[in-house]
Design an enzyme around this catalytic site. Sequence first.
Site, short mmCIF file in Angstrom:
data_model
loop_
_atom_site.label_atom_id
_atom_site.label_comp_id
_atom_site.label_asym_id
_atom_site.label_seq_id
_atom_site.Cartn_x
_atom_site.Cartn_y
_atom_site.Cartn_z
N GLY A 1 0.79 -1.18 0.01
CA GLY A 1 -0.18 -0.13 -0.02
C GLY A 1 0.97 1.38 -0.03
O GLY A 1 0.56 2.24 0.44
N GLY B 1 -0.42 4.79 -1.25
CA GLY B 1 -1.68 5.39 -0.25
C GLY B 1 -1.25 6.45 0.71
O GLY B 1 0.03 7.03 0.60
N GLN B 2 -2.24 6.90 1.55
CA GLN B 2 -2.07 8.07 2.26
C GLN B 2 -0.84 7.93 3.23
O GLN B 2 -0.05 8.91 3.44
CB GLN B 2 -3.28 8.55 2.93
N ILE C 1 -0.29 -1.90 -6.32
CA ILE C 1 -1.41 -2.82 -7.07
C ILE C 1 -1.21 -2.19 -8.44
O ILE C 1 -1.05 -1.05 -8.61
CB ILE C 1 -2.67 -3.12 -6.41
N TYR D 1 -15.68 -0.94 8.59
CA TYR D 1 -14.31 -0.58 8.83
C TYR D 1 -13.97 -1.23 10.22
O TYR D 1 -12.70 -1.55 10.48
CB TYR D 1 -14.18 0.76 8.68
N LYS E 1 -11.12 -3.94 11.71
CA LYS E 1 -9.82 -3.79 12.27
C LYS E 1 -9.82 -4.43 13.46
O LYS E 1 -8.72 -4.76 14.04
CB LYS E 1 -9.95 -2.23 12.70
N ILE F 1 -5.23 10.76 10.99
CA ILE F 1 -3.90 11.16 10.49
C ILE F 1 -4.16 12.33 9.67
O ILE F 1 -4.65 12.43 8.58
CB ILE F 1 -3.04 10.03 9.77
#
Length: 317
Positions: free
Chosen positions: A8, A11-12, A35, A143, A147, A173
């Site tokens: 990832g 990503g952010q 990906i 979500y 987690k 974040i």
Amino acid sequence: MKNILVIGSTGQIGSELAMHLRGIYGSEHVVAGYIPGAEPKGELKESGPSAIADVVNAQTIADAVKLYNIDTIYNLAALLSVVAESKPRLAWQIGIDGLWNILEIARENKCAVFTPSSIGSFGLETPHDMTPQDTVQRPRTIYGVSKVTTELLSDWYFHKYGVDTRSVRFPGIISYVTPPGGGTTDYAVDIYYYAVRGERFTCPIKAGTRMDMMYMPDALQAAQMLMEADPSRLKHRNGFNIAAMSFGPETIYEAIKAHKPGFEMVYDVDPLKQSIAESWPDMMDDTCARQEWDWAPKFGLEEMTADMLDKLTKKLL
């Protein structure tokens, strides 16, 4: 850690984490996993190796681990909270089926694995003020459910197979580098962009709705610190509460107005985001992280605001 795979990496969090780790361990030792269709660009692409590492395609992960002799995996693959609610099956495939693939490969290749959890792993029944490390976790979002499952599955692989799994429960974040991508706490990033552009900000979260937040440099440091921590000190592993600051929209607005007196904000509450925000902690108790691996954030709201405004002004204007 000798050779690291960041899954990832575009990503952010992953994009900044990969560069952070390259600065510490050497660019050649940190592989940017991606990906197809989301290949690394710019400095991330040019500064070090990259490889396809799709969590729903286990073979791509196994190939990257063997090719680069990986011993540590940072797994940042996930859909953020609001996006996950609209794509629950995909959220599960990436978050849980993908994690299973990673943990199996880690077991076979003796890799350590970092997979972040979140404040979203808590629910309405959880104590909201100084949320304990060990407490009820009954989230009502896919979500959050994923987690909690991530934490439990990672713990199971540690106790069953000895896989060195570790994680933190990230707050919201905040970063000036990568635009937000569908999270409940994204308003706290967006607001700085509007302030720097001199535009009025419409806040989707109701005044007085406090949530844990953290500046990206502290989040990156936390991930690195935990993976370097002495395993004999770790009692919790998956996942540690970590905290830096807690505020509602009106508080961050006032912090920005101290630098931008003409800045304006109005409210137009998004029911989905608001319901998610109200199910999350106001502030977590991170005593265990401080005791077990010496966690300590460097940025509070004032320090972060000054830095965000400075960095975004240079970026946007």
